[in-house]
Design a protein around this motif. Sequence first.
Motif, mmCIF file in Angstrom:
data_model
loop_
_atom_site.group_PDB
_atom_site.id
_atom_site.type_symbol
_atom_site.label_atom_id
_atom_site.label_comp_id
_atom_site.label_asym_id
_atom_site.label_seq_id
_atom_site.Cartn_x
_atom_site.Cartn_y
_atom_site.Cartn_z
ATOM 1 N N THR A 33 0.861 -1.179 0.000
ATOM 2 C CA THR A 33 0.000 0.000 0.000
ATOM 3 C C THR A 33 0.906 1.240 0.000
ATOM 4 N N PRO A 34 0.362 2.409 -0.346
ATOM 5 C CA PRO A 34 1.168 3.623 -0.281
ATOM 6 C C PRO A 34 1.753 3.860 1.118
ATOM 7 N N GLU A 35 0.985 3.524 2.149
ATOM 8 C CA GLU A 35 1.474 3.699 3.519
ATOM 9 C C GLU A 35 2.659 2.770 3.801
ATOM 10 N N GLN A 36 2.568 1.529 3.324
ATOM 11 C CA GLN A 36 3.664 0.585 3.521
ATOM 12 C C GLN A 36 4.908 1.022 2.745
ATOM 13 N N GLN A 37 4.720 1.540 1.531
ATOM 14 C CA GLN A 37 5.858 2.041 0.758
ATOM 15 C C GLN A 37 6.532 3.202 1.483
ATOM 16 N N THR A 38 5.726 4.107 2.016
ATOM 17 C CA THR A 38 6.285 5.236 2.775
ATOM 18 C C THR A 38 7.047 4.729 3.989
ATOM 19 N N ARG A 39 6.496 3.738 4.656
ATOM 20 C CA ARG A 39 7.181 3.161 5.825
ATOM 21 C C ARG A 39 8.534 2.558 5.419
ATOM 22 N N LEU A 40 8.561 1.829 4.306
ATOM 23 C CA LEU A 40 9.840 1.276 3.839
ATOM 24 C C LEU A 40 10.822 2.386 3.475
ATOM 25 N N GLN A 41 10.329 3.425 2.833
ATOM 26 C CA GLN A 41 11.209 4.551 2.490
ATOM 27 C C GLN A 41 11.796 5.179 3.743
ATOM 28 N N ASN A 42 10.963 5.376 4.750
ATOM 29 C CA ASN A 42 11.420 6.025 5.978
ATOM 30 C C ASN A 42 12.383 5.166 6.785
ATOM 31 N N HIS A 43 12.296 3.849 6.658
ATOM 32 C CA HIS A 43 13.146 2.941 7.431
ATOM 33 C C HIS A 43 14.267 2.313 6.599
ATOM 34 N N SER A 44 14.496 2.856 5.429
ATOM 35 C CA SER A 44 15.553 2.311 4.568
ATOM 36 C C SER A 44 16.915 2.881 4.965
ATOM 37 N N GLU A 45 17.934 2.112 4.665
ATOM 38 C CA GLU A 45 19.316 2.568 4.847
ATOM 39 C C GLU A 45 19.999 2.528 3.487
ATOM 40 N N ILE A 46 20.777 3.558 3.201
ATOM 41 C CA ILE A 46 21.571 3.592 1.978
ATOM 42 C C ILE A 46 23.001 3.279 2.398
ATOM 43 N N ARG A 47 23.590 2.275 1.772
ATOM 44 C CA ARG A 47 24.956 1.887 2.129
ATOM 45 C C ARG A 47 25.832 1.833 0.888
ATOM 46 N N ARG A 48 27.095 2.202 1.104
ATOM 47 C CA ARG A 48 28.112 2.139 0.048
ATOM 48 C C ARG A 48 29.180 1.134 0.440
ATOM 49 N N TYR A 49 29.632 0.369 -0.544
ATOM 50 C CA TYR A 49 30.692 -0.612 -0.318
ATOM 51 C C TYR A 49 31.734 -0.466 -1.418
ATOM 52 N N ARG A 50 32.951 -0.865 -1.081
ATOM 53 C CA ARG A 50 34.037 -0.877 -2.057
ATOM 54 C C ARG A 50 34.362 -2.309 -2.460
ATOM 55 N N LEU A 51 35.072 -2.447 -3.542
ATOM 56 C CA LEU A 51 35.454 -3.739 -4.085
ATOM 57 C C LEU A 51 35.990 -4.668 -3.003
ATOM 58 N N PRO A 103 0.186 3.358 -6.932
ATOM 59 C CA PRO A 103 1.005 4.204 -7.782
ATOM 60 C C PRO A 103 2.389 4.426 -7.178
ATOM 61 N N THR A 104 3.297 4.903 -8.006
ATOM 62 C CA THR A 104 4.624 5.229 -7.545
ATOM 63 C C THR A 104 4.560 6.395 -6.574
#
Length: 194
Positions: A44-62, A187-188
Amino acid sequence: MASRENSKADSQITSEIKLLDNQSLRINVLASVPWNQPPLCWLTPEQQTRLQNHSEIRRYRLGEKIWSNTIGGYQFFLVTGKVRLREEGIGKPLAALQAGDWFGDLQNLAVECKAVAASKEVIVVCWETALWKEVSTPQMESFFQGVQDEQRAEEQRSRGAEEQGEGEIITSSITSPQSPVPSPQSPTLNPTAP
C-alpha cells in the motif's frame, strides 16, 4: 580572534554541505528504487512510505562483505555496481548480481552464502528483515520464493559446471520469479515525501 571564528564558521558550512550531499544521495537513491514494480508495487502507499522512511543507503568498495546469511537481518536492493554471491569458505561465485537485483534474508538460500562487492563502488538500499515480514503479502512471499528457486537452480548449474571443469560464473538476473507478474496495486510514490 576573527580567524578562529571564520575557521569555525567554515567547518560548520562544510558539515552542512556533507549533510546535504548525504540527503541528496538518499533522495536520488530512493527515487531509483522500482516502487511501481514487484515486489514493492504490492504494498500500500502507507507501507511504501514506511519502507522509504526505514531504509538505509549503504556504500561498499570492491571486496567488502555486504551480507551473510549466517549473520543476516537484512534484505537488499542493488542500486549500482555488481555483487557476487559466494558460498562461505569457497572462492568460486554462485551468482553475479547487478543493479536491480535483490538479495538477503528473504531468499532463504540452501547453502551458507555471503554477498561481496564486485565493483569499485556498490550502492544498496537495505531494510531490516523484520520490517519486510511485517508488510509481507502472499504475492511478495511468492516473489522471493521465485527468486530463491532461481538462485538454487543457479547454484546447481554452477556446481555442475565446476564438476565438468568449466567453473563459469552465472550472470543471469535474480530479480524476478518465472511466474507472471500481476498488475501493481499502488502508484509510484514521491521519494521526497516525508
